[in-house]
Design a protein around this motif. Structure first.
Motif, PDB file in Angstrom:
ATOM      1  N   MET A   1     -39.119 -82.503  54.000  1.00 59.22           N
ATOM      2  CA  MET A   1     -40.220 -82.854  53.113  1.00 59.22           C
ATOM      3  C   MET A   1     -40.526 -81.632  52.253  1.00 59.22           C
ATOM      4  O   MET A   1     -40.602 -80.517  52.771  1.00 59.22           O
ATOM      5  CB  MET A   1     -41.462 -83.251  53.906  1.00 59.22           C
ATOM      6  CG  MET A   1     -41.305 -84.508  54.730  1.00 59.22           C
ATOM      7  SD  MET A   1     -41.040 -85.990  53.744  1.00 59.22           S
ATOM      8  CE  MET A   1     -42.665 -86.224  53.064  1.00 59.22           C
ATOM      9  N   GLU A   2     -40.699 -81.861  50.955  1.00 61.82           N
ATOM     10  CA  GLU A   2     -41.069 -80.801  50.037  1.00 61.82           C
ATOM     11  C   GLU A   2     -42.315 -81.215  49.278  1.00 61.82           C
ATOM     12  O   GLU A   2     -42.476 -82.386  48.930  1.00 61.82           O
ATOM     13  CB  GLU A   2     -39.950 -80.514  49.042  1.00 61.82           C
ATOM     14  CG  GLU A   2     -38.759 -79.844  49.665  1.00 61.82           C
ATOM     15  CD  GLU A   2     -37.714 -79.423  48.643  1.00 61.82           C
ATOM     16  OE1 GLU A   2     -37.643 -80.053  47.552  1.00 61.82           O
ATOM     17  OE2 GLU A   2     -36.989 -78.475  48.930  1.00 61.82           O
ATOM     18  N   ALA A   3     -43.185 -80.270  49.020  1.00 58.04           N
ATOM     19  CA  ALA A   3     -44.405 -80.522  48.257  1.00 58.04           C
ATOM     20  C   ALA A   3     -44.135 -80.286  46.777  1.00 58.04           C
ATOM     21  O   ALA A   3     -43.449 -79.331  46.405  1.00 58.04           O
ATOM     22  CB  ALA A   3     -45.531 -79.625  48.721  1.00 58.04           C
ATOM     23  N   LYS A   4     -44.648 -81.179  45.948  1.00 57.71           N
ATOM     24  CA  LYS A   4     -44.551 -81.047  44.498  1.00 57.71           C
ATOM     25  C   LYS A   4     -45.942 -81.189  43.914  1.00 57.71           C
ATOM     26  O   LYS A   4     -46.753 -81.970  44.406  1.00 57.71           O
ATOM     27  CB  LYS A   4     -43.665 -82.146  43.899  1.00 57.71           C
ATOM     28  CG  LYS A   4     -42.244 -82.173  44.412  1.00 57.71           C
ATOM     29  CD  LYS A   4     -41.444 -81.067  43.817  1.00 57.71           C
ATOM     30  CE  LYS A   4     -39.996 -81.187  44.295  1.00 57.71           C
ATOM     31  NZ  LYS A   4     -39.211 -80.069  43.980  1.00 57.71           N
ATOM     32  N   LEU A   5     -46.216 -80.445  42.871  1.00 58.51           N
ATOM     33  CA  LEU A   5     -47.477 -80.589  42.158  1.00 58.51           C
ATOM     34  C   LEU A   5     -47.273 -81.624  41.062  1.00 58.51           C
ATOM     35  O   LEU A   5     -46.349 -81.513  40.255  1.00 58.51           O
ATOM     36  CB  LEU A   5     -47.920 -79.261  41.528  1.00 58.51           C
ATOM     37  CG  LEU A   5     -49.209 -79.367  40.735  1.00 58.51           C
ATOM     38  CD1 LEU A   5     -50.403 -79.515  41.684  1.00 58.51           C
ATOM     39  CD2 LEU A   5     -49.399 -78.169  39.838  1.00 58.51           C
ATOM     40  N   ILE A   6     -48.144 -82.622  41.061  1.00 59.11           N
ATOM     41  CA  ILE A   6     -48.092 -83.656  40.026  1.00 59.11           C
ATOM     42  C   ILE A   6     -49.387 -83.552  39.226  1.00 59.11           C
ATOM     43  O   ILE A   6     -50.451 -83.939  39.716  1.00 59.11           O
ATOM     44  CB  ILE A   6     -47.969 -85.064  40.646  1.00 59.11           C
ATOM     45  CG1 ILE A   6     -46.784 -85.150  41.603  1.00 59.11           C
ATOM     46  CG2 ILE A   6     -47.875 -86.114  39.528  1.00 59.11           C
ATOM     47  CD1 ILE A   6     -45.432 -84.915  40.979  1.00 59.11           C
ATOM     48  N   PRO A   7     -49.321 -82.987  38.000  1.00 58.28           N
ATOM     49  CA  PRO A   7     -50.532 -82.894  37.157  1.00 58.28           C
ATOM     50  C   PRO A   7     -50.975 -84.284  36.688  1.00 58.28           C
ATOM     51  O   PRO A   7     -50.174 -85.165  36.534  1.00 58.28           O
ATOM     52  CB  PRO A   7     -50.093 -82.054  35.969  1.00 58.28           C
ATOM     53  CG  PRO A   7     -48.838 -81.381  36.394  1.00 58.28           C
ATOM     54  CD  PRO A   7     -48.207 -82.280  37.418  1.00 58.28           C
TER      55      PRO A   7
ATOM     56  N   GLY B   1     -58.736 -86.293  39.722  1.00 52.54           N
ATOM     57  CA  GLY B   1     -57.537 -86.824  39.107  1.00 52.54           C
ATOM     58  C   GLY B   1     -56.765 -85.840  38.255  1.00 52.54           C
ATOM     59  O   GLY B   1     -55.916 -86.230  37.478  1.00 52.54           O
ATOM     60  N   SER B   2     -57.066 -84.533  38.374  1.00 50.68           N
ATOM     61  CA  SER B   2     -56.386 -83.560  37.525  1.00 50.68           C
ATOM     62  C   SER B   2     -54.998 -83.199  38.041  1.00 50.68           C
ATOM     63  O   SER B   2     -54.105 -82.910  37.258  1.00 50.68           O
ATOM     64  CB  SER B   2     -57.224 -82.300  37.366  1.00 50.68           C
ATOM     65  OG  SER B   2     -57.461 -81.704  38.620  1.00 50.68           O
ATOM     66  N   ALA B   3     -54.814 -83.201  39.361  1.00 46.64           N
ATOM     67  CA  ALA B   3     -53.505 -82.889  39.940  1.00 46.64           C
ATOM     68  C   ALA B   3     -53.465 -83.325  41.400  1.00 46.64           C
ATOM     69  O   ALA B   3     -54.502 -83.467  42.043  1.00 46.64           O
ATOM     70  CB  ALA B   3     -53.216 -81.400  39.834  1.00 46.64           C
ATOM     71  N   TYR B   4     -52.261 -83.502  41.885  1.00 51.19           N
ATOM     72  CA  TYR B   4     -52.062 -83.930  43.271  1.00 51.19           C
ATOM     73  C   TYR B   4     -50.924 -83.126  43.894  1.00 51.19           C
ATOM     74  O   TYR B   4     -49.941 -82.824  43.222  1.00 51.19           O
ATOM     75  CB  TYR B   4     -51.682 -85.419  43.328  1.00 51.19           C
ATOM     76  CG  TYR B   4     -52.703 -86.320  42.706  1.00 51.19           C
ATOM     77  CD1 TYR B   4     -53.715 -86.894  43.462  1.00 51.19           C
ATOM     78  CD2 TYR B   4     -52.662 -86.596  41.341  1.00 51.19           C
ATOM     79  CE1 TYR B   4     -54.657 -87.720  42.881  1.00 51.19           C
ATOM     80  CE2 TYR B   4     -53.604 -87.423  40.753  1.00 51.19           C
ATOM     81  CZ  TYR B   4     -54.593 -87.981  41.528  1.00 51.19           C
ATOM     82  OH  TYR B   4     -55.534 -88.795  40.956  1.00 51.19           O
TER      83      TYR B   4
ATOM     84  N   SER C   1     -50.080 -74.739  40.600  1.00 48.90           N
ATOM     85  CA  SER C   1     -51.415 -75.284  40.391  1.00 48.90           C
ATOM     86  C   SER C   1     -52.373 -74.213  39.862  1.00 48.90           C
ATOM     87  O   SER C   1     -53.161 -74.458  38.946  1.00 48.90           O
ATOM     88  CB  SER C   1     -51.941 -75.862  41.707  1.00 48.90           C
ATOM     89  OG  SER C   1     -53.238 -76.338  41.566  1.00 48.90           O
ATOM     90  N   ALA C   2     -52.297 -73.025  40.444  1.00 52.08           N
ATOM     91  CA  ALA C   2     -53.144 -71.915  40.002  1.00 52.08           C
ATOM     92  C   ALA C   2     -52.808 -71.524  38.564  1.00 52.08           C
ATOM     93  O   ALA C   2     -53.703 -71.278  37.758  1.00 52.08           O
ATOM     94  CB  ALA C   2     -52.995 -70.721  40.933  1.00 52.08           C
ATOM     95  N   GLN C   3     -51.523 -71.474  38.243  1.00 53.04           N
ATOM     96  CA  GLN C   3     -51.108 -71.125  36.884  1.00 53.04           C
ATOM     97  C   GLN C   3     -51.674 -72.102  35.861  1.00 53.04           C
ATOM     98  O   GLN C   3     -52.089 -71.714  34.780  1.00 53.04           O
ATOM     99  CB  GLN C   3     -49.584 -71.128  36.758  1.00 53.04           C
ATOM    100  CG  GLN C   3     -48.905 -69.922  37.346  1.00 53.04           C
ATOM    101  CD  GLN C   3     -47.407 -70.018  37.198  1.00 53.04           C
ATOM    102  OE1 GLN C   3     -46.796 -71.044  37.462  1.00 53.04           O
ATOM    103  NE2 GLN C   3     -46.804 -68.921  36.764  1.00 53.04           N
ATOM    104  N   LEU C   4     -51.687 -73.383  36.233  1.00 54.56           N
ATOM    105  CA  LEU C   4     -52.180 -74.418  35.324  1.00 54.56           C
ATOM    106  C   LEU C   4     -53.704 -74.548  35.360  1.00 54.56           C
ATOM    107  O   LEU C   4     -54.285 -75.235  34.520  1.00 54.56           O
ATOM    108  CB  LEU C   4     -51.538 -75.764  35.670  1.00 54.56           C
ATOM    109  CG  LEU C   4     -50.023 -75.839  35.487  1.00 54.56           C
ATOM    110  CD1 LEU C   4     -49.487 -77.163  36.033  1.00 54.56           C
ATOM    111  CD2 LEU C   4     -49.664 -75.678  34.020  1.00 54.56           C
ATOM    112  N   GLY C   5     -54.331 -73.931  36.352  1.00 54.05           N
ATOM    113  CA  GLY C   5     -55.776 -74.027  36.483  1.00 54.05           C
ATOM    114  C   GLY C   5     -56.241 -75.391  36.954  1.00 54.05           C
ATOM    115  O   GLY C   5     -57.325 -75.844  36.604  1.00 54.05           O
ATOM    116  N   LEU C   6     -55.425 -76.047  37.773  1.00 55.04           N
ATOM    117  CA  LEU C   6     -55.750 -77.382  38.272  1.00 55.04           C
ATOM    118  C   LEU C   6     -55.957 -77.347  39.778  1.00 55.04           C
ATOM    119  O   LEU C   6     -55.135 -76.811  40.509  1.00 55.04           O
ATOM    120  CB  LEU C   6     -54.605 -78.357  37.963  1.00 55.04           C
ATOM    121  CG  LEU C   6     -54.253 -78.547  36.492  1.00 55.04           C
ATOM    122  CD1 LEU C   6     -53.010 -79.409  36.368  1.00 55.04           C
ATOM    123  CD2 LEU C   6     -55.418 -79.166  35.739  1.00 55.04           C
ATOM    124  N   GLU C   7     -57.062 -77.920  40.239  1.00 60.53           N
ATOM    125  CA  GLU C   7     -57.288 -78.048  41.676  1.00 60.53           C
ATOM    126  C   GLU C   7     -56.589 -79.317  42.139  1.00 60.53           C
ATOM    127  O   GLU C   7     -56.956 -80.410  41.709  1.00 60.53           O
ATOM    128  CB  GLU C   7     -58.776 -78.133  41.989  1.00 60.53           C
ATOM    129  CG  GLU C   7     -59.500 -76.836  41.825  1.00 60.53           C
ATOM    130  CD  GLU C   7     -60.956 -76.938  42.237  1.00 60.53           C
ATOM    131  OE1 GLU C   7     -61.448 -78.039  42.533  1.00 60.53           O
ATOM    132  OE2 GLU C   7     -61.613 -75.886  42.254  1.00 60.53           O
TER     133      GLU C   7
END
Length: 106
Positions: A100-106, A79-82, A67-73
């Motif tokens: 359970m694993e966390a995934k970033l969904i842009p 609605g930029s990322a979850y 998320s940090a690499q992409l600059g998305l909160e």
């Protein structure tokens, strides 16, 4: 349980790991974003979601880094990322377990 499968048990553990990421986040976060705000938003999102708290630490920290690499909160507010928890089956010591694993969904 292997270290890769360790989950968070308290909000303090989340805060401690996120504070430990601060230097890395500052280095990769685009200059338009404030690292302190970014980390506060992340901590709040994780602590307020029991399913994210139940994700493996490794997967959650990797999603935060991405998320940090992409600059998305990853708050979902704009609605930029979850940050989304996913259930996955893994084999540990010859036995199958659901994690359970966390995934970033842009």
């Amino acid at each position: 349980m292997t270290n890769a499968l360790v989950v968070y048990e308290t909000a303090d553990q989340v805060r401690k790991d996120i504070v430990a990421l601060r230097q890395q986040v500052e280095e990769i976060l685009p200059s338009r974003l404030d690292a302190d705000r970014f980390l506060r938003v992340i901590a709040k999102a994780v602590i307020e979601s029991p399913k994210l708290m139940g994700c493996t630490r490794v997967s959650l920290l990797a999603a935060i880094h991405e998320s940090a690499q992409l600059g998305l909160e990853p708050t979902g507010l704009l609605g930029s990322a979850y940050l989304v928890p996913y259930k996955r089956r893994v084999q540990v010591n010859g036995q199958w377990q659901s994690i359970m694993e966390a995934k970033l969904i842009p």
